[in-house]
Design a protein around this motif. Structure first.
Motif, short mmCIF file in Angstrom:
data_model
loop_
_atom_site.label_atom_id
_atom_site.label_comp_id
_atom_site.label_asym_id
_atom_site.label_seq_id
_atom_site.Cartn_x
_atom_site.Cartn_y
_atom_site.Cartn_z
N ILE A 6 -5.17 6.35 -17.64
CA ILE A 6 -4.75 7.55 -18.38
C ILE A 6 -5.96 8.35 -18.84
O ILE A 6 -6.01 9.57 -18.71
CB ILE A 6 -3.87 7.14 -19.59
CG1 ILE A 6 -2.58 6.49 -19.09
CG2 ILE A 6 -3.56 8.35 -20.45
CD1 ILE A 6 -1.76 5.84 -20.16
N GLN A 7 -6.99 7.65 -19.36
CA GLN A 7 -8.08 8.38 -19.99
C GLN A 7 -9.16 8.82 -19.01
O GLN A 7 -9.64 9.94 -19.11
CB GLN A 7 -8.69 7.52 -21.10
CG GLN A 7 -7.78 7.50 -22.32
CD GLN A 7 -8.00 6.27 -23.17
OE1 GLN A 7 -9.02 5.60 -23.06
NE2 GLN A 7 -7.04 5.98 -24.03
N ALA A 12 3.06 2.88 -24.81
CA ALA A 12 1.85 3.65 -25.08
C ALA A 12 1.64 4.73 -24.02
O ALA A 12 1.25 5.86 -24.33
CB ALA A 12 0.64 2.73 -25.13
N ALA A 13 1.91 4.37 -22.75
CA ALA A 13 1.67 5.34 -21.68
C ALA A 13 2.59 6.55 -21.80
O ALA A 13 2.13 7.69 -21.73
CB ALA A 13 1.87 4.65 -20.32
N ASN A 31 2.25 11.27 -22.72
CA ASN A 31 2.75 12.26 -21.77
C ASN A 31 2.53 11.93 -20.31
O ASN A 31 2.44 12.81 -19.47
CB ASN A 31 2.16 13.65 -22.07
CG ASN A 31 2.57 14.11 -23.45
OD1 ASN A 31 3.73 13.92 -23.83
ND2 ASN A 31 1.64 14.67 -24.19
N VAL A 32 2.42 10.62 -20.01
CA VAL A 32 2.39 10.21 -18.61
C VAL A 32 3.81 9.80 -18.25
O VAL A 32 4.54 9.27 -19.08
CB VAL A 32 1.42 9.02 -18.43
CG1 VAL A 32 1.53 8.43 -17.04
CG2 VAL A 32 0.01 9.46 -18.72
N PHE A 33 4.21 10.09 -17.01
CA PHE A 33 5.51 9.61 -16.57
C PHE A 33 5.37 8.19 -16.07
O PHE A 33 4.40 7.86 -15.39
CB PHE A 33 6.06 10.49 -15.43
CG PHE A 33 6.57 11.81 -15.94
CD1 PHE A 33 7.90 11.94 -16.33
CD2 PHE A 33 5.72 12.91 -16.06
CE1 PHE A 33 8.38 13.14 -16.81
CE2 PHE A 33 6.20 14.11 -16.54
CZ PHE A 33 7.52 14.24 -16.92
N TYR A 34 6.35 7.33 -16.39
CA TYR A 34 6.31 5.97 -15.87
C TYR A 34 7.58 5.68 -15.08
O TYR A 34 8.69 5.81 -15.61
CB TYR A 34 6.14 4.93 -16.99
CG TYR A 34 5.93 3.56 -16.40
CD1 TYR A 34 4.67 3.12 -16.06
CD2 TYR A 34 7.03 2.75 -16.09
CE1 TYR A 34 4.48 1.90 -15.43
CE2 TYR A 34 6.85 1.53 -15.45
CZ TYR A 34 5.57 1.11 -15.13
OH TYR A 34 5.40 -0.08 -14.50
N TYR A 78 10.29 7.78 -19.28
CA TYR A 78 10.40 6.46 -18.64
C TYR A 78 11.64 6.41 -17.75
O TYR A 78 12.75 6.69 -18.21
CB TYR A 78 10.47 5.37 -19.71
CG TYR A 78 10.78 3.99 -19.17
CD1 TYR A 78 9.80 3.23 -18.53
CD2 TYR A 78 12.06 3.44 -19.29
CE1 TYR A 78 10.09 1.97 -18.03
CE2 TYR A 78 12.35 2.18 -18.79
CZ TYR A 78 11.36 1.45 -18.17
OH TYR A 78 11.65 0.21 -17.67
N PHE A 79 11.43 6.06 -16.49
CA PHE A 79 12.55 5.93 -15.54
C PHE A 79 12.47 4.56 -14.90
O PHE A 79 11.41 4.14 -14.46
CB PHE A 79 12.48 7.00 -14.44
CG PHE A 79 12.78 8.38 -14.93
CD1 PHE A 79 14.04 8.94 -14.77
CD2 PHE A 79 11.80 9.13 -15.57
CE1 PHE A 79 14.31 10.21 -15.22
CE2 PHE A 79 12.06 10.40 -16.03
CZ PHE A 79 13.32 10.95 -15.86
#
Lengths: 306, 376
Positions: B79-80, B102-103, B107-110, B129-130
């Motif tokens: 992410i970083q 946390a991810a 604003n990250v899609f998981y 989250y999907f």
């Protein structure tokens, strides 16, 4: 809880115990004679199981698989003793732990490289398949009975080797004073390689025998290794007799604890909760046993050195 | 000369980073005892990416070694410093619980290709989250439903003593209507089941349900076959997937297990998937491979409709799930978990290869028990 069930569980505990003994015997010999902590002992167990699965798969003979397991593990043991371990005898225990831990990683990834990531197939020989009926109407798998027999026979053989042969005298002397026996003209480095290979072969034998009723996969040795360390700490480091008694104690405690503690908890809890907390305590039982033994005898049951 | 080489390398790097508009971070288990599952997910995922012909998707693959602390480190790095848009790949629920919350909050899609722990389906659900596989309880619920249909009324159930094990027995009991002959929690990673088998024999059960993923299931089945106990066994697909059936051998023949996917589900996507997977990797795909393949195709379908930089549009595109799944029709429920049919399969032998055959439907259009708790 019927008598039959209790006897069956005691047999299960014994069978587990003698297989642990095969692992612990090598570990305790190596520690006792060379003062070396060998974390890679579990990898030799895995090598035995993979060799047995590969050879039994190719030839269709479980017996040839067993021979291959013994040979492969002994060879692997001798090679790592000569290439790596030999440089570590004088090193502090922390260096030994670090180096043998590296060996675990090398063996695991090497095995994956050769055999792939999926578990291998190894089945028990046809002649030992299925259950037999014991006196009293107990149905018990024949193969597990055979395991108990093999374990006891190996134990007896080891005892004879150590107490009755020239090599045994050298091993015992090596435990007591390694400079002295070197000074007396015994080729100590050859003796060390031999002991290491012997310990490795026993681990490989255990891996092959147990692999037939469990899964032959990368990383199978490490859980057994932890139990084997518990066994030699309980039995007293360096003592074969201690390893034998310790292995049976651990095997019986683990098996019987897992069965009876949840039953005990059911007396004052509802079933689901009793199962969960009972089995949680049961998985600690051997460590509690180890703690108690160490409080009572800090060097283990048959341990000589402090 | 040296300067020229470096300039060329810099140009090549520049070109590749310009071409890769979308960065996907895959954290999965590629070493140690559980590696077979991660490898299947990765291979299924990468097969779909290469079949799509898109060269603007860069997939960064890292091995979590099945350790939560390593998974968290990798996720922070992705992410970083890698600045990935989408993450995927985690197999184990305890790792997912350490990484996913946390991810998605950064604003990250998981997109989960496997683990479906109940908190992420219920109170802890998140709009980014999907889950493309299942909620953890699903296959066990289907096993309970199947047991009713098969007329079992006194089942002995066992699972390892850890969160997914508890979920398994809870899921089974949620649908199973009969009595329990016994309920046992084994140690996680246990390899010898002699004590449990003796209890099963003494319990008077008419059937056995077990959830023992990976090597634990191999050990259990081999020992069960050798114990002389002759009761029908039901379990979720995790102990009967393509990767481990060969190691179990004849001991698994005839066992009924529940799965949302099988290689004989009759649709063109699935047929093409099975054929191309076999051609590419020389082995039959497992359900994990199908989940990886579906996850990648879901991602590609959403990328065709929107760019991850436009988070709202991209999320809507994911939610629409407008892709051809190996399972046939695919749709998300309100908590972004699949609503799907779960089948009963039977282990058979095709030539020399052990595999599964669908024998019926266990649950149709099945959602999960936690969707109502999800407020997003």
């Amino acid at each position: 809880m019927s008598t039959i069930l209790i006897i069956e569980q005691v047999l299960n505990g014994l069978q587990f115990g003698v297989m642990l003994f095969l692992m612990a015997a090598g570990l305790t010999l190596i520690f006792g004679v060379m003062g070396l902590i060998n974390l890679a002992h579990g990898s030799l167990y895995m090598v035995g199981a993979f060799a047995a699965a590969a050879v039994a798969g190719a030839t269709g003979s479980f017996f040839l698989g067993l021979v291959a397991a013994l040979a492969a593990a002994a060879l692997a043991g001798a090679v790592i003793e000569m290439v790596v371990i030999r440089r570590l005898y004088a090193a502090p225990h922390l260096d030994q732990v670090l180096a043998t831990f590296a060996l675990i990683l090398i063996f695991s990834e090497g095995t994956r490289w050769v055999f792939g990531s999926f578990p291998l197939f190894l089945d028990i020989p046809v002649g030992l398949a299925g259950p037999v009926t014991l006196p009293g109407g107990i149905e018990y798998p024949l193969y597990r009975l055979a395991l108990i027999g093999i374990g006891l026979a190996v134990g007896l053989g080891l005892w004879a080797l150590i107490e009755r042969t020239r090599i045994g005298i050298q091993i015992r002397a090596g435990e007591n004073d390694r400079e002295m026996i070197a000074a007396l003209g015994v080729d100590i480095s050859k003796l060390y390689t031999l002991i290491f290979a012997l310990g490795a072969a026993l681990a490989g034998l255990a891996g092959a025998l147990v692999g037939a009723i469990q899964s032959v996969q990368v990383g199978m040795g490490e859980p057994v290794l932890i139990l084997a360390f518990v066994v030699i700490v309980i039995g007293g480091i360096g003592s074969i007799r201690g390893a034998f008694i310790g292995a049976l104690l651990v095997g019986l405690t683990d098996t019987l604890g897992g069965v009876f503690l949840p039953e005990l908890f059911k007396l004052f809890m509802e079933t689901g909760a009793a199962q969960k907390s009972g089995s949680a305590i049961a998985s600690m039982a051997i460590y509690i046993l180890m703690g108690l033994v160490l409080v009572w005898r800090p060097t283990g049951l048959f341990g000589a050195r402090g | 000369m040296k300067r020229f080489l470096m300039a060329a390398a810099a140009t090549a790097l520049g070109a590749s980073s310009a071409a890769a508009d979308i960065k996907v971070g895959m954290i999965t288990t590629l070493s140690g005892g559980g590696a077979g599952l991660g490898i299947d997910v990765r291979d299924g995922f990468m097969l779909a990416i290469s079949q799509s012909g898109r060269d603007d998707i860069e997939v960064v693959i890292e091995d979590d070694q099945r350790k939560p602390d390593i998974a968290v480190q990798l996720s922070d790095k992705m992410i970083q410093s890698e600045r990935v848009d989408v993450m995927t790949g985690i197999i184990w629920s305890n790792l997912a619980m350490a990484v996913v919350p946390a991810a998605v909050n950064q604003n990250v899609f998981y997109l989960s290709p496997n683990a479906g722990p109940s908190p992420l389906a219920g109170k802890g659900c998140h709009q980014n989250y999907f889950n493309v596989a299942w909620q953890n309880d699903n296959l066990h619920e289907a096993a309970g439903a199947h047991a009713n249909g098969a007329g079992y009324s006194n089942t002995f159930i066992l699972a390892p003593n850890y969160p997914a094990g508890t979920d398994a027995l809870t899921g089974y009991k949620r649908f199973y209507e009969g009595e329990l002959a016994g309920e046992v929690y084994t140690k996680l990673g246990q390899t010898d089941y002699a004590a449990e088998l003796a209890q099963i024999r003494a319990s008077g059960a008419d059937s056995v349900f077990f959830f023992l993923p990976g090597g634990m299931g191999i050990s259990f089945l081999k020992q069960y076959a050798n114990s002389g106990i002759d009761l029908p066994v039901v379990g979720p697909a995790f102990s009967f997937d393509q990767g481990i059936l060969q190691a179990v051998g004849d001991a698994a023949l005839g066992v009924v297990n529940t799965s949302q996917w099988n290689k004989d589900i009759d649709n063109p996507t699935n047929a093409a998937f099975v054929e191309s997977f076999q051609a590419e990797f020389g082995r039959l795909p497992s359900l994990y491979a199908s989940q990886g393949f579906d996850t990648a195709n879901l991602l590609i379908s959403a990328l065709e409709a929107a760019d991850p930089s436009d988070a709202d549009a991209f999320r809507e595109a994911l939610r629409a799930a407008d892709f051809d799944s190996t399972r046939g029709d695919f749709a998300f429920g309100p908590n972004h978990h699949p609503v799907q049919t779960i089948y009963a399969r039977e282990v058979i032998k095709e030539g020399d290869v052990f595999t599964n055959k669908i024998i019926g439907t266990a649950l149709e259009n099945h959602s999960d028990a936690y969707a109502a708790d999800c407020k997003m």
